[in-house]
Design a protein around this motif. Sequence first.
Motif, PDB file in Angstrom:
ATOM      1  N   ALA A  78       0.446  -1.496   0.229  1.00 22.79           N
ATOM      2  CA  ALA A  78      -0.069  -0.273  -0.185  1.00 22.79           C
ATOM      3  C   ALA A  78       0.545   1.281   0.341  1.00 22.79           C
ATOM      4  O   ALA A  78      -0.049   1.794  -0.997  1.00 22.79           O
ATOM      5  N   ASN A  79       2.212   1.660   0.416  1.00 21.91           N
ATOM      6  CA  ASN A  79       3.004   2.527   0.530  1.00 21.91           C
ATOM      7  C   ASN A  79       3.154   2.221  -0.291  1.00 21.91           C
ATOM      8  O   ASN A  79       3.190   3.740  -1.474  1.00 21.91           O
ATOM      9  N   SER A  80       4.015   1.645  -1.297  1.00 23.46           N
ATOM     10  CA  SER A  80       4.441   1.472  -2.486  1.00 23.46           C
ATOM     11  C   SER A  80       3.228   2.345  -3.231  1.00 23.46           C
ATOM     12  O   SER A  80       3.957   2.431  -3.958  1.00 23.46           O
ATOM     13  N   ASP A  85       1.040   6.242  -6.996  1.00 23.71           N
ATOM     14  CA  ASP A  85       0.423   7.164  -7.128  1.00 23.71           C
ATOM     15  C   ASP A  85       0.658   8.542  -7.235  1.00 23.71           C
ATOM     16  O   ASP A  85       0.878   9.417  -7.959  1.00 23.71           O
ATOM     17  N   LYS A  86       1.282   9.228  -5.943  1.00 22.97           N
ATOM     18  CA  LYS A  86       2.145  10.583  -5.905  1.00 22.97           C
ATOM     19  C   LYS A  86       3.126  10.876  -7.441  1.00 22.97           C
ATOM     20  O   LYS A  86       3.009  12.226  -7.997  1.00 22.97           O
ATOM     21  N   ALA A  87       3.701   9.791  -7.913  1.00 29.71           N
ATOM     22  CA  ALA A  87       4.872   9.690  -8.888  1.00 29.71           C
ATOM     23  C   ALA A  87       4.010   9.722 -10.452  1.00 29.71           C
ATOM     24  O   ALA A  87       4.059  11.439 -10.904  1.00 29.71           O
ATOM     25  N   VAL A  88       3.129   9.439 -10.355  1.00 27.10           N
ATOM     26  CA  VAL A  88       1.936   9.843 -11.768  1.00 27.10           C
ATOM     27  C   VAL A  88       1.870  10.630 -11.522  1.00 27.10           C
ATOM     28  O   VAL A  88       1.102  11.472 -12.978  1.00 27.10           O
ATOM     29  N   SER A  93       0.998  16.456 -13.606  1.00 30.11           N
ATOM     30  CA  SER A  93       1.132  17.777 -13.717  1.00 30.11           C
ATOM     31  C   SER A  93       1.106  18.169 -15.146  1.00 30.11           C
ATOM     32  O   SER A  93       1.673  18.813 -15.268  1.00 30.11           O
ATOM     33  N   HIS A  94       3.070  17.430 -14.646  1.00 27.82           N
ATOM     34  CA  HIS A  94       4.338  18.507 -15.062  1.00 27.82           C
ATOM     35  C   HIS A  94       3.723  18.223 -17.411  1.00 27.82           C
ATOM     36  O   HIS A  94       4.157  19.243 -17.441  1.00 27.82           O
TER      37      HIS A  94
END
Length: 100
Positions: A78-80, A85-88, A93-94
């Motif tokens: 779940a942490n991974s 999810d944050k990286a995606v 956004s970029h």
Amino acid sequence: MFDFLKLGFAEVNWLVVTAIGIYGWVIKKYSASAQELAELRVRVIQIENSIKDMPSKEELAEIEGDIKVLTANIGSIANSVEKVDKAVTRIESHLIDKSK
């Protein structure tokens, strides 16, 4: 004086037969029939078979340990997933900002 206690053979016979009849009736009333005993025997066998298939205390402890390990692994997964999810989201956004 105790003439009323004198009993003849017929009276004693009647008392004994009556007492035996009452005793037989009570015993029959409170004793189990052959069918009831057979039903109880079947139920006991079923219970013994179900208990035989149940896990022992040691097996339950082993299963509990396995569940704890799996819970820890699921937590790390779940942490991974959160990190991915944050990286995606950051990449998305970029790319959106770059296309404007």
